[in-house]
Design a protein around this motif. Structure first.
Motif, mmCIF file in Angstrom:
data_model
loop_
_atom_site.group_PDB
_atom_site.id
_atom_site.type_symbol
_atom_site.label_atom_id
_atom_site.label_comp_id
_atom_site.label_asym_id
_atom_site.label_seq_id
_atom_site.Cartn_x
_atom_site.Cartn_y
_atom_site.Cartn_z
ATOM 1 N N ASN A 63 41.276 -17.899 -60.142
ATOM 2 C CA ASN A 63 41.347 -16.459 -60.419
ATOM 3 C C ASN A 63 40.106 -15.743 -59.917
ATOM 4 O O ASN A 63 38.993 -16.236 -60.075
ATOM 5 C CB ASN A 63 41.483 -16.275 -61.935
ATOM 6 C CG ASN A 63 41.465 -14.825 -62.390
ATOM 7 O OD1 ASN A 63 40.493 -14.377 -62.985
ATOM 8 N ND2 ASN A 63 42.523 -14.103 -62.124
ATOM 9 N N GLN A 165 50.691 -7.980 -67.944
ATOM 10 C CA GLN A 165 49.800 -8.085 -69.102
ATOM 11 C C GLN A 165 50.090 -6.936 -70.075
ATOM 12 O O GLN A 165 50.033 -5.771 -69.692
ATOM 13 C CB GLN A 165 48.350 -8.020 -68.635
ATOM 14 C CG GLN A 165 47.330 -8.390 -69.684
ATOM 15 C CD GLN A 165 45.910 -8.151 -69.184
ATOM 16 O OE1 GLN A 165 45.648 -7.153 -68.507
ATOM 17 N NE2 GLN A 165 45.004 -9.052 -69.510
ATOM 18 N N GLU A 168 48.598 -6.502 -75.997
ATOM 19 C CA GLU A 168 48.246 -7.542 -76.962
ATOM 20 C C GLU A 168 47.198 -8.500 -76.436
ATOM 21 O O GLU A 168 46.568 -9.236 -77.202
ATOM 22 C CB GLU A 168 49.499 -8.371 -77.321
ATOM 23 C CG GLU A 168 50.631 -7.593 -77.969
ATOM 24 C CD GLU A 168 51.665 -7.108 -76.948
ATOM 25 O OE1 GLU A 168 51.284 -6.840 -75.792
ATOM 26 O OE2 GLU A 168 52.849 -6.989 -77.310
ATOM 27 N N HIS A 172 39.515 -8.900 -71.082
ATOM 28 C CA HIS A 172 39.649 -7.667 -70.299
ATOM 29 C C HIS A 172 41.097 -7.379 -69.941
ATOM 30 O O HIS A 172 41.864 -8.279 -69.641
ATOM 31 C CB HIS A 172 38.835 -7.780 -68.999
ATOM 32 C CG HIS A 172 37.378 -7.543 -69.198
ATOM 33 N ND1 HIS A 172 36.421 -8.458 -68.824
ATOM 34 C CD2 HIS A 172 36.713 -6.485 -69.713
ATOM 35 C CE1 HIS A 172 35.223 -7.963 -69.114
ATOM 36 N NE2 HIS A 172 35.369 -6.785 -69.656
ATOM 37 N N GLY A 205 49.828 -11.916 -73.028
ATOM 38 C CA GLY A 205 49.446 -11.036 -74.128
ATOM 39 C C GLY A 205 50.091 -11.434 -75.443
ATOM 40 O O GLY A 205 51.293 -11.238 -75.636
ATOM 41 N N TRP A 307 36.185 -11.874 -77.626
ATOM 42 C CA TRP A 307 37.513 -11.569 -77.066
ATOM 43 C C TRP A 307 38.609 -12.286 -77.847
ATOM 44 O O TRP A 307 38.492 -13.484 -78.138
ATOM 45 C CB TRP A 307 37.599 -11.984 -75.605
ATOM 46 C CG TRP A 307 36.729 -11.273 -74.612
ATOM 47 C CD1 TRP A 307 36.084 -11.861 -73.565
ATOM 48 C CD2 TRP A 307 36.461 -9.862 -74.493
ATOM 49 N NE1 TRP A 307 35.433 -10.909 -72.819
ATOM 50 C CE2 TRP A 307 35.644 -9.681 -73.377
ATOM 51 C CE3 TRP A 307 36.824 -8.750 -75.239
ATOM 52 C CZ2 TRP A 307 35.182 -8.434 -72.976
ATOM 53 C CZ3 TRP A 307 36.366 -7.498 -74.842
ATOM 54 C CH2 TRP A 307 35.559 -7.345 -73.730
HETATM 55 C C1 FMN Z 1 38.028 -14.983 -73.499
HETATM 56 C C2 FMN Z 1 38.964 -14.455 -72.464
HETATM 57 C C3 FMN Z 1 38.540 -14.328 -71.146
HETATM 58 C C4 FMN Z 1 39.422 -13.860 -70.153
HETATM 59 N N1 FMN Z 1 39.010 -13.837 -68.856
HETATM 60 C C5 FMN Z 1 39.912 -13.550 -67.884
HETATM 61 C C6 FMN Z 1 39.582 -13.741 -66.515
HETATM 62 O O1 FMN Z 1 38.487 -14.187 -66.169
HETATM 63 N N2 FMN Z 1 40.517 -13.419 -65.582
HETATM 64 C C7 FMN Z 1 41.784 -12.957 -65.930
HETATM 65 O O2 FMN Z 1 42.588 -12.699 -65.045
HETATM 66 N N3 FMN Z 1 42.116 -12.786 -67.220
HETATM 67 C C8 FMN Z 1 41.227 -13.082 -68.198
HETATM 68 N N4 FMN Z 1 41.593 -12.965 -69.513
HETATM 69 C C9 FMN Z 1 42.922 -12.407 -69.843
HETATM 70 C C10 FMN Z 1 43.997 -13.492 -69.755
HETATM 71 O O3 FMN Z 1 44.296 -13.790 -68.416
HETATM 72 C C11 FMN Z 1 45.309 -13.109 -70.437
HETATM 73 O O4 FMN Z 1 45.782 -11.872 -69.959
HETATM 74 C C12 FMN Z 1 45.201 -13.034 -71.948
HETATM 75 O O5 FMN Z 1 44.423 -14.088 -72.459
HETATM 76 C C13 FMN Z 1 46.592 -13.120 -72.554
HETATM 77 O O6 FMN Z 1 46.579 -12.737 -73.905
HETATM 78 P P1 FMN Z 1 46.255 -13.761 -75.100
HETATM 79 O O7 FMN Z 1 44.781 -13.909 -75.091
HETATM 80 O O8 FMN Z 1 46.758 -13.043 -76.295
HETATM 81 O O9 FMN Z 1 46.951 -15.053 -74.815
HETATM 82 C C14 FMN Z 1 40.737 -13.433 -70.516
HETATM 83 C C15 FMN Z 1 41.154 -13.555 -71.849
HETATM 84 C C16 FMN Z 1 40.289 -14.058 -72.818
HETATM 85 C C17 FMN Z 1 40.799 -14.197 -74.232
#
Ligand code: FMN
Length: 329
Positions: A63, A165, A168, A172, A205, A307
Motif C-alpha cells: 500500500n 471505505q 466506520e 485515516h 470499515g 486509531w
Molecule cells: C491503525 C490503522 C492504520 C491504518 N493505516 C492505513 C494505511 O497505512 N493505508 C491504508 O490504505 N489504510 C489504512 N488504514 C485504514 C484501513 O485500510 C481500513 O480502511 C480500515 O482499517 C477498515 O476499518 P476497520 O478498522 O474498522 O476494520 C488504517 C487503519 C488503522 C486502524
C-alpha cells in the motif's frame, strides 16, 4: 479476483501496527497479507517487502499514500501556537511542520521492482501512467474510494479493484480531498459505488464478525479489508498504550478528527482528539509527532492517536489467524 482463499484482506496499517509477522499470519490463514508503505523511507519499504516475503511465499499486497498539496503555513502556525502548552507539559519541542510527498516516486519504483500481486493506494487517485506501469510489472491495482465520484475517477485511471471505505473505518479516511469528514456508512458507499462502476469492490470499515462480512458481500463486495480487528493480535506492532486503551475500553467511543495529522481519521475519543486542526497533511502529522511519541512512551493515552473503527469494542487479544478464521465464519 484476489489471490487468496478467504475473502479477507488485511488492512495495511502504517505507523507501527503492520508487521511482516502480521501479513504472514493473515496469509497463512488464507487471507491476503499487506505491507504498509506509508511513512516508510524507500529503503525501509524494500526491506519490509523482503522481510515479509521471507516469512511467507503467499502473494502479498503493498500500500502507498498519494501525496497531497502543501497547506497554508499560516493555518499550521496558528495550530502550532495552540499546541505549545501541550508541548511544554510533555517537555518536548513541537515537530517541524514540513510538507513532503511521502517519497511517492521513489517508493513507486520500489514497488514496481518488487512486483507484489496487488498494489493499493489511499489518499488519492494514482495517475493513469502509474497504474499502467504497475500493470506492466504484473501487479493488480486497487484504489481506496469513499464516493461514487472517486470510484469513477479511479476507474478512469485504470484501477482493477475499488476498496470502498465507509465512515466506520479505523485510521485515516482515504477521501481524495479531505475537505470534510467522510460520513457515508459502508453499505451506503457500496451501493453508491455499485451504481456507477462494475469493478470488484473490497469493503472496508467496521468489519469485526462473520455477520459483517456477510452484509458486505450481500451489498456486492467480493471481500472485506479488516484493520481494527487485527490491532490487538500478538503479530501486530500496535503500541502498548494503543492496545491497552482498546482492550481496557479506556474511552467510550470513536471520533473522526484531524487533530493528530491534519487529515481526518477515526480513533478513540481521547482528549487530544478534541483539538480543531486545519486540513494540513502531512504538516500536522509532523508537528504533533513528538507530542504523541513522548506521551506514548510515558504511558499517557490522552495524546497519541488511538486509531480504531466503530467496531473496536469487540477487538480481541487473539492470534491473527484465529481472527481471520472467525470473520470468515
Ligand atoms: C491503525 C490503522 C492504520 C491504518 N493505516 C492505513 C494505511 O497505512 N493505508 C491504508 O490504505 N489504510 C489504512 N488504514 C485504514 C484501513 O485500510 C481500513 O480502511 C480500515 O482499517 C477498515 O476499518 P476497520 O478498522 O474498522 O476494520 C488504517 C487503519 C488503522 C486502524
Amino acid at each position: 479476483m484476489l489471490p487468496c482463499d478467504l475473502p479477507i484482506v488485511q488492512a495495511p496499517m502504517a505507523g507501527g501496527p503492520s508487521t511482516p509477522a502480521l501479513a504472514a499470519a493473515v496469509a497463512s490463514a488464507g487471507g491476503l497479507g499487506f505491507v504498509a508503505g506509508g511513512y516508510l523511507a524507500p529503503g525501509a519499504l524494500r526491506s519490509a517487502i523482503a522481510d515479509t516475503q521471507a516469512l511467507t511465499s503467499a502473494p502479498l499486497g503493498v500500500n502507498l499514500f498519494l501525496p497531497s498539496s502543501p497547506a497554508d503555513p499560516a493555518a499550521v502556525g496558528a495550530y502550532a501556537r495552540r499546541l505549545q502548552p501541550e508541548a511544554d507539559r510533555l517537555g518536548v519541542a513541537l515537530g517541524e511542520p514540513r510538507w513532503d510527498d511521502d517519497g511517492y516516486p521513489a517508493k513507486l519504483a520500489v514497488v514496481v521492482a518488487a512486483a507484489p500481486r496487488l498494489v493499493s493506494f489511499t489518499f488519492g487517485c494514482p495517475p493513469a501512467a502509474d497504474v499502467a506501469q504497475l500493470h506492466r510489472a504484473g501487479c493488480q491495482v486497487a484504489v481506496t474510494v469513499t464516493s461514487a465520484a472517486e470510484a469513477r475517477q479511479a476507474e478512469a485511471a485504470g484501477t482493477d479493484l475499488l476498496i470502498v471505505q465507509g465512515t466506520e473505518a479505523g485510521g485515516h479516511q482515504g477521501q481524495f480531498a479531505d475537505d470534510a469528514p467522510n460520513r457515508t456508512l459502508l453499505l451506503d458507499a457500496l451501493a453508491a459505488v455499485r451504481a456507477v462502476s462494475a469493478l470488484p469492490m473490497i469493503a472496508a470499515g467496521g468489519v469485526m464478525t462473520d455477520a459483517d462480512l456477510r452484509r458486505a458481500t450481500a451489498a456486492g463486495a467480493i471481500a472485506v479489508q479488516v484493520g481494527t480487528a487485527l490491532l490487538c493480535t500478538p503479530e501486530a506492532g500496535t503500541s502498548a498504550v494503543h492496545r491497552r486503551a482498546l482492550l481496557e475500553r479506556r474511552y467510550p467511543d470513536t471520533v473522526l478528527t484531524r487533530a493528530y495529522s491534519g487529515r481526518h481519521g477515526r480513533g478513540l475519543r481521547n482528549r487530544f482528539a478534541g483539538f480543531d486542526a486545519p486540513a494540513a497533511y502531512p504538516e500536522v502529522h509532523r508537528l504533533t509527532r513528538p507530542l504523541r511519541a513522548a506521551a506514548a512512551a510515558a504511558g499517557d493515552d490522552s495524546v497519541p492517536n488511538l486509531w480504531a473503527g466503530t467496531g473496536w469494542a469487540s477487538v480481541q487479544d487473539a492470534p491473527a489467524a484465529a481472527v481471520v478464521r472467525a470473520i470468515a465464519g
